[in-house]
Design a protein around this motif. Sequence first.
Motif, PDB file in Angstrom:
ATOM      1  N   LEU A  15       0.825  -1.207   0.000  1.00  0.00           N
ATOM      2  CA  LEU A  15       0.000   0.000   0.000  1.00  0.00           C
ATOM      3  C   LEU A  15       0.860   1.259   0.000  1.00  0.00           C
ATOM      4  CD1 LEU A  15      -2.792  -0.969   2.551  1.00  0.00           C
ATOM      5  CD2 LEU A  15      -3.055  -0.635   0.085  1.00  0.00           C
ATOM      6  N   GLY A  16       1.943   1.220   0.771  1.00  0.00           N
ATOM      7  CA  GLY A  16       2.841   2.368   0.846  1.00  0.00           C
ATOM      8  C   GLY A  16       3.403   2.734  -0.510  1.00  0.00           C
ATOM      9  N   GLU A  17       3.738   1.732  -1.291  1.00  0.00           N
ATOM     10  CA  GLU A  17       4.269   1.987  -2.631  1.00  0.00           C
ATOM     11  C   GLU A  17       3.211   2.666  -3.507  1.00  0.00           C
ATOM     12  OE1 GLU A  17       6.485  -0.274  -6.342  1.00  0.00           O
ATOM     13  OE2 GLU A  17       5.730  -1.466  -4.663  1.00  0.00           O
ATOM     14  N   SER A  22       1.183   7.620  -5.975  1.00  0.00           N
ATOM     15  CA  SER A  22      -0.058   8.279  -6.420  1.00  0.00           C
ATOM     16  C   SER A  22       0.081   9.788  -6.535  1.00  0.00           C
ATOM     17  CB  SER A  22      -1.205   7.953  -5.457  1.00  0.00           C
ATOM     18  OG  SER A  22      -1.063   8.694  -4.253  1.00  0.00           O
ATOM     19  N   GLY A  23       0.949  10.377  -5.727  1.00  0.00           N
ATOM     20  CA  GLY A  23       1.097  11.825  -5.737  1.00  0.00           C
ATOM     21  C   GLY A  23      -0.030  12.556  -5.027  1.00  0.00           C
ATOM     22  N   LEU A  24      -0.943  11.822  -4.426  1.00  0.00           N
ATOM     23  CA  LEU A  24      -2.095  12.425  -3.749  1.00  0.00           C
ATOM     24  C   LEU A  24      -1.784  12.910  -2.336  1.00  0.00           C
ATOM     25  CD1 LEU A  24      -4.863   9.908  -4.862  1.00  0.00           C
ATOM     26  CD2 LEU A  24      -4.462  12.225  -5.721  1.00  0.00           C
ATOM     27  N   PHE A  25      -0.618  12.546  -1.835  1.00  0.00           N
ATOM     28  CA  PHE A  25      -0.243  12.897  -0.467  1.00  0.00           C
ATOM     29  C   PHE A  25       1.078  13.654  -0.515  1.00  0.00           C
ATOM     30  CE2 PHE A  25      -2.552   8.906  -0.705  1.00  0.00           C
ATOM     31  CZ  PHE A  25      -3.675   9.218   0.038  1.00  0.00           C
ATOM     32  N   PRO A  26       1.027  14.983  -0.644  1.00  0.00           N
ATOM     33  CA  PRO A  26       2.221  15.795  -0.884  1.00  0.00           C
ATOM     34  C   PRO A  26       3.301  15.673   0.187  1.00  0.00           C
ATOM     35  CG  PRO A  26       0.233  17.142  -1.034  1.00  0.00           C
ATOM     36  CD  PRO A  26      -0.186  15.784  -0.600  1.00  0.00           C
ATOM     37  N   ASP A  27       2.925  15.336   1.414  1.00  0.00           N
ATOM     38  CA  ASP A  27       3.940  15.227   2.462  1.00  0.00           C
ATOM     39  C   ASP A  27       4.671  13.893   2.425  1.00  0.00           C
ATOM     40  OD1 ASP A  27       1.583  13.896   3.402  1.00  0.00           O
ATOM     41  OD2 ASP A  27       2.362  13.980   5.443  1.00  0.00           O
ATOM     42  N   VAL A  28       4.215  12.948   1.594  1.00  0.00           N
ATOM     43  CA  VAL A  28       4.845  11.631   1.496  1.00  0.00           C
ATOM     44  C   VAL A  28       5.742  11.598   0.262  1.00  0.00           C
ATOM     45  CG1 VAL A  28       4.420   9.178   1.136  1.00  0.00           C
ATOM     46  CG2 VAL A  28       2.988  10.459   2.703  1.00  0.00           C
ATOM     47  N   LYS A  29       7.022  11.470   0.516  1.00  0.00           N
ATOM     48  CA  LYS A  29       7.997  11.439  -0.576  1.00  0.00           C
ATOM     49  C   LYS A  29       8.464  10.026  -0.910  1.00  0.00           C
ATOM     50  CE  LYS A  29       8.099  15.966  -0.468  1.00  0.00           C
ATOM     51  NZ  LYS A  29       6.797  16.476  -0.704  1.00  0.00           N
ATOM     52  N   THR A  30       8.321   9.101   0.067  1.00  0.00           N
ATOM     53  CA  THR A  30       8.847   7.752  -0.135  1.00  0.00           C
ATOM     54  C   THR A  30       7.843   6.702   0.339  1.00  0.00           C
ATOM     55  OG1 THR A  30       9.844   7.578   2.071  1.00  0.00           O
ATOM     56  CG2 THR A  30      11.199   8.580   0.326  1.00  0.00           C
ATOM     57  N   GLN A  31       8.063   5.488  -0.119  1.00  0.00           N
ATOM     58  CA  GLN A  31       7.262   4.354   0.326  1.00  0.00           C
ATOM     59  C   GLN A  31       7.382   4.194   1.839  1.00  0.00           C
ATOM     60  OE1 GLN A  31       8.778   0.578  -0.989  1.00  0.00           O
ATOM     61  NE2 GLN A  31       6.911  -0.532  -0.454  1.00  0.00           N
ATOM     62  N   ALA A  32       8.579   4.370   2.360  1.00  0.00           N
ATOM     63  CA  ALA A  32       8.802   4.205   3.802  1.00  0.00           C
ATOM     64  C   ALA A  32       7.961   5.191   4.613  1.00  0.00           C
ATOM     65  CB  ALA A  32      10.287   4.371   4.127  1.00  0.00           C
ATOM     66  N   GLN A  33       7.855   6.416   4.156  1.00  0.00           N
ATOM     67  CA  GLN A  33       7.031   7.398   4.872  1.00  0.00           C
ATOM     68  C   GLN A  33       5.565   6.982   4.861  1.00  0.00           C
ATOM     69  OE1 GLN A  33       8.112  11.004   2.784  1.00  0.00           O
ATOM     70  NE2 GLN A  33       9.461  11.633   4.463  1.00  0.00           N
ATOM     71  N   VAL A  35       4.459   3.944   4.669  1.00  0.00           N
ATOM     72  CA  VAL A  35       4.342   2.780   5.561  1.00  0.00           C
ATOM     73  C   VAL A  35       4.283   3.230   7.020  1.00  0.00           C
ATOM     74  CG1 VAL A  35       5.519   0.688   6.388  1.00  0.00           C
ATOM     75  CG2 VAL A  35       5.374   1.165   3.928  1.00  0.00           C
ATOM     76  N   VAL A  36       5.080   4.215   7.380  1.00  0.00           N
ATOM     77  CA  VAL A  36       5.051   4.727   8.757  1.00  0.00           C
ATOM     78  C   VAL A  36       3.661   5.266   9.079  1.00  0.00           C
ATOM     79  CG1 VAL A  36       5.921   6.546  10.278  1.00  0.00           C
ATOM     80  CG2 VAL A  36       7.519   5.177   8.943  1.00  0.00           C
ATOM     81  N   LYS A  37       3.059   6.000   8.173  1.00  0.00           N
ATOM     82  CA  LYS A  37       1.710   6.517   8.395  1.00  0.00           C
ATOM     83  C   LYS A  37       0.712   5.371   8.554  1.00  0.00           C
ATOM     84  CE  LYS A  37       1.333  11.015   6.222  1.00  0.00           C
ATOM     85  NZ  LYS A  37       0.422  11.739   5.343  1.00  0.00           N
ATOM     86  N   ILE A  38       0.812   4.388   7.691  1.00  0.00           N
ATOM     87  CA  ILE A  38      -0.106   3.245   7.734  1.00  0.00           C
ATOM     88  C   ILE A  38       0.041   2.493   9.054  1.00  0.00           C
ATOM     89  CG2 ILE A  38      -0.639   0.997   6.698  1.00  0.00           C
ATOM     90  CD1 ILE A  38       0.229   2.337   3.972  1.00  0.00           C
ATOM     91  N   LEU A  39       1.279   2.262   9.485  1.00  0.00           N
ATOM     92  CA  LEU A  39       1.508   1.543  10.743  1.00  0.00           C
ATOM     93  C   LEU A  39       1.063   2.358  11.956  1.00  0.00           C
ATOM     94  CD1 LEU A  39       4.973  -0.138  10.025  1.00  0.00           C
ATOM     95  CD2 LEU A  39       2.697  -1.200   9.987  1.00  0.00           C
ATOM     96  N   ALA A  40       1.261   3.671  11.921  1.00  0.00           N
ATOM     97  CA  ALA A  40       0.789   4.523  13.017  1.00  0.00           C
ATOM     98  C   ALA A  40      -0.728   4.414  13.123  1.00  0.00           C
ATOM     99  CB  ALA A  40       1.213   5.977  12.787  1.00  0.00           C
ATOM    100  N   GLY A  41      -1.397   4.443  11.996  1.00  0.00           N
ATOM    101  CA  GLY A  41      -2.848   4.300  11.997  1.00  0.00           C
ATOM    102  C   GLY A  41      -3.297   2.928  12.452  1.00  0.00           C
ATOM    103  N   ARG A  42      -2.580   1.905  12.046  1.00  0.00           N
ATOM    104  CA  ARG A  42      -2.928   0.535  12.443  1.00  0.00           C
ATOM    105  C   ARG A  42      -2.938   0.403  13.963  1.00  0.00           C
ATOM    106  NH1 ARG A  42       0.446  -4.432  10.066  1.00  0.00           N
ATOM    107  NH2 ARG A  42      -0.871  -4.068   8.262  1.00  0.00           N
ATOM    108  N   GLU A  43      -1.952   1.024  14.624  1.00  0.00           N
ATOM    109  CA  GLU A  43      -1.882   0.973  16.090  1.00  0.00           C
ATOM    110  C   GLU A  43      -3.128   1.559  16.740  1.00  0.00           C
ATOM    111  OE1 GLU A  43       1.595   2.972  17.491  1.00  0.00           O
ATOM    112  OE2 GLU A  43       2.960   1.475  16.650  1.00  0.00           O
TER     113      GLU A  43
END
Length: 187
Positions: A15-17, A22-33, A35-43
């Motif tokens: 999903l991170g990739e 997608s370019g829809l999330f301007p603050d996300v420059k990398t897949q890793a970023q 993934v961090v958002k997704i994992l923070a939300g998962r918690e």
Amino acid sequence: MENNQLQTLKEPMELGEVFAKSGLFPDVKTQAQAVVKILAGRELGISPIESMNSFFFINNKIAMPSRIMASLIKKNKRYDYVVDKIDDTECSITFFEINGEKKKLGTSTFTIKDAAKAGLVNKDNWKNYPRNCLFARALSNGGRWYCPDAICGYYAVEEIEDLTFTPDKNVIEITESGEVVGEKVGA
């Protein structure tokens, strides 16, 4: 890394990739970023798409909007809050624990005087939306004080945006004997 840990990361990585490309999330420059958002939300029980929309990287910290904090506290069966007062000069919120009965944990108040003391009142958001800013501060403070497990201790985006981190050019050191070494900033 064990196989089950890799399996746990497989979906967020995929999903991170997609989210990063997608370019829809301007603050996300990398897949890793992403993934961090997704994992923070998962918690916190937040879906991946809501996580992408609700977590932000600001001043090298991850933060969420106060609206998400409010939602997490309200959805949590253990906690609740009531806004006692909100206007352009003050926001006061009482937090409760629900354990068979409603028990008051405490009240968080943030005033325009607190904002002035912190040097915030001349910022555009504080001039244009003082009630919203006061609510964000009172809610996030109270959330961290009285129900940190509901919000995992995160800061509100509104708070982190107000912080500016500027490294000191002059460093003061104190020796073991207590002698001050270095020059004071502004001296």
